[in-house]
Scaffold this motif. Structure first.
Motif, PDB file in Angstrom:
ATOM      1  N   ARG A   1      89.742  75.805 -24.620  1.00 27.83           N
ATOM      2  CA  ARG A   1      90.989  75.460 -24.120  1.00 27.83           C
ATOM      3  C   ARG A   1      92.122  75.726 -25.297  1.00 27.83           C
ATOM      4  NH1 ARG A   1      93.756  72.838 -20.284  1.00 27.83           N
ATOM      5  NH2 ARG A   1      95.474  71.446 -20.961  1.00 27.83           N
TER       6      ARG A   1
ATOM      7  N   GLU B   1      98.232  75.550 -21.690  1.00 22.87           N
ATOM      8  CA  GLU B   1      96.999  75.518 -22.140  1.00 22.87           C
ATOM      9  C   GLU B   1      96.094  75.898 -20.984  1.00 22.87           C
ATOM     10  OE1 GLU B   1      98.958  74.155 -25.356  1.00 22.87           O
ATOM     11  OE2 GLU B   1      99.015  73.134 -23.556  1.00 22.87           O
TER      12      GLU B   1
ATOM     13  N   TYR C   1      89.344  75.006 -29.304  1.00 22.00           N
ATOM     14  CA  TYR C   1      88.740  76.479 -29.125  1.00 22.00           C
ATOM     15  C   TYR C   1      88.262  76.947 -30.401  1.00 22.00           C
ATOM     16  CZ  TYR C   1      93.595  77.688 -30.947  1.00 22.00           C
ATOM     17  OH  TYR C   1      94.688  77.953 -31.854  1.00 22.00           O
TER      18      TYR C   1
ATOM     19  N   ALA D   1      91.806  77.036 -20.172  1.00 23.05           N
ATOM     20  CA  ALA D   1      90.399  77.086 -20.678  1.00 23.05           C
ATOM     21  C   ALA D   1      90.137  78.629 -20.301  1.00 23.05           C
ATOM     22  CB  ALA D   1      89.454  76.339 -19.825  1.00 23.05           C
TER      23      ALA D   1
END
Length: 483
Positions: A125, A146, A109, A148
């Protein structure tokens, strides 16, 4: 695979080259844990959830995580996290001579602040959790994983009030092209908002999560955490048993809305007495067929005293709505996505334990219960202990669970030990011990014991008699290195 490794090396070379030109700082952190589990009577039976497989009494697990931050300045960075995630010695990456490659990306990310402001964006993510009080495993009973996502954080009053929100795509089963020329709703998307408020001695976070569940997304094929060694898929955590047990099967609507709303509260004004609480409502499929609806409530409360140097006493209580005796009106349990909740790292719940696959995997939704713990017990340098007792009693109607099992089979949707009827209870005790060999290297030895009383009219004699033949017992010993 060789091509993939070549691309990875090329990408690394480019990144290092970019580091020299742009003066990007590269910082690495990570952790390694290796531990052996001696586990008797996993899931209270020694079997998997549907009673078709037997668990090995001894397994060695290993996990490696590496997080690399590429930092341009204090306002801009990119994180790449890779891992070998909880592999068993003798299998996969840890197989002799011919190991399989199972390294995967679990974080990727970009994080930056808009120029001239304190508005921060995190895109990619990333680790995400719904707001919750910090006591219960530091994790949410609704969603902690986790994902997205594209998130933002907007400070409104410095150190007092902020606004957090964003969009996440949890599933897109057909990716960018559907399987035929007909477009189908195969996405599961979420929209999140929270308003953290902090004043001296008190903190509160009102929050809401709205999700749109597409009918054709692969819920049954998506395993999620929070269920210990039981089968745990989004089909079980999100939807009602009636959706699979009663005709017409499945949902009617192409897309259905799920909504969770709640508040997380912490009171430290009476320090060293500290108090924590969460109140949550969740529901979904409410405009679909009656037997597809699912909605319910969950609340928890905890207190601790931090005035002692040698230990921290803790107590907690929780309650959740449970199933009634009918499948035709849907489910009365709060839906979940990925749960990671538990009081004082109780052996009963899959929460923030140091090691993997060493809990009983009880679902707190559909139960009430309490716990008592002596945490951070320390009488010798570098040696700490935690002793926790927990009791959980079902709030699900035995008649309702029995009806679903009669149609679907015991262990298919509901599973003994994970889902508790109102005629059942479980108790658990764990003693967790940590010795710091070095500042970053810990030797851990954790002991767990659990006993359950189960209803044979719900699960059948085979499951219940197997549970009666002995209690669950765990010994987990291993090492954890953080760098």
């Amino acid at each position: 695979m060789r091509g993939f490794m070549a691309l990875a090396l090329l990408a690394g070379a480019l990144l290092l080259g970019g580091t020299a030109k742009a003066a990007t700082d590269v910082k690495m952190t990570g952790d390694v844990r290796i531990h052996g589990n001696w586990f008797s009577k996993t899931n209270y039976t020694g079997w998997n959830g549907d009673g078709s497989q037997t668990g090995d009494p001894f397994t060695v697990w290993e996990r490696f995580r590496l997080r690399t931050d590429f930092i341009a300045n204090e306002n801009l960075k990119f994180r790449l996290g890779i891992r070998v995630n909880n592999g068993v010695w003798g299998d996969g990456t840890f197989k002799v001579d011919n190991p399989a490659v199972v390294i995967d990306v679990y974080q990727a990310y970009l994080q930056f602040k808009w120029p001239g402001t304190d508005v921060e964006f995190t895109v990619g993510r990333q680790p995400f959790t719904v707001a919750h009080s910090s006591f219960f495993g530091g994790s949410s009973i609704v969603l902690d994983s986790e994902a997205a996502a594209a998130m933002f954080s907007l400070p409104l009053i410095k150190d007092t009030l902020s606004f957090t929100g964003g969009f996440m795509r949890l599933l897109d089963s057909n990716k960018d092209f559907d399987k035929t020329t007909r477009q189908v709703p195969d996405e599961f998307d979420g929209y999140y908002l929270s308003l953290p408020v902090t004043v001296e001695g008190f903190g509160a976070i009102p929050w809401a999560l709205l999700a749109v569940a597409g009918r054709d997304a692969d819920y049954a094929g998506t395993s999620v955490g929070g269920g210990g060694l039981y089968s745990n898929t989004l089909a079980q955590t999100l939807f009602s048993a009636g959706q699979y047990a009663l005709e017409p099967f499945g949902v009617r609507n192409g897309q259905n809305v799920f909504l969770w709303a709640g508040g997380a509260f912490e009171v430290t004004a009476l320090d060293p007495f500290k108090f924590y609480a969460d109140l949550i409502y969740g529901g979904g499929n409410l405009s679909d067929r009656a037997h597809n609806k699912r909605q319910g409530w969950f609340l928890d409360f905890a207190a601790e005293y931090t005035g002692f140097d040698a230990l921290t006493p803790q107590v907690a209580f929780w309650w959740s709505t449970g199933e009634d005796d009918s499948l035709r009106n849907g489910s009365e349990r709060m839906p979940q996505i990925v749960s990671a909740w538990g009081p004082s790292t109780s052996f009963l719940f899959d929460t923030d334990q140091a090691f993997v696959n060493n809990t009983m995997g009880v679902n707190a939704v559909g139960t009430w219960g309490f716990s008592a713990s002596l945490n951070s017990v320390s009488f010798l340098p570098d040696l700490k202990h935690r002793l926790t007792f927990a009791y959980a009693h079902g709030t699900n109607s035995a008649k309702g669970l029995r009806a679903a099992n009669a149609l679907l089979g015991a262990g298919t949707y509901y599973q003994m030990g994970r889902d508790l009827a109102d005629s059942e209870y479980v108790i658990g005790v764990n003693l967790d011990n940590t010795y710091n060999i070095y500042e970053n290297l810990a030797l851990m030895a954790n002991l767990g014991w659990s006993h359950g009383e189960f209803d044979s009219s719900v699960w059948g004699r085979r499951f219940v008699n197997q549970a009666k033949s002995g209690d669950a017992f765990l010994v987990a010993v291993g090492l954890q290195y953080k760098f």
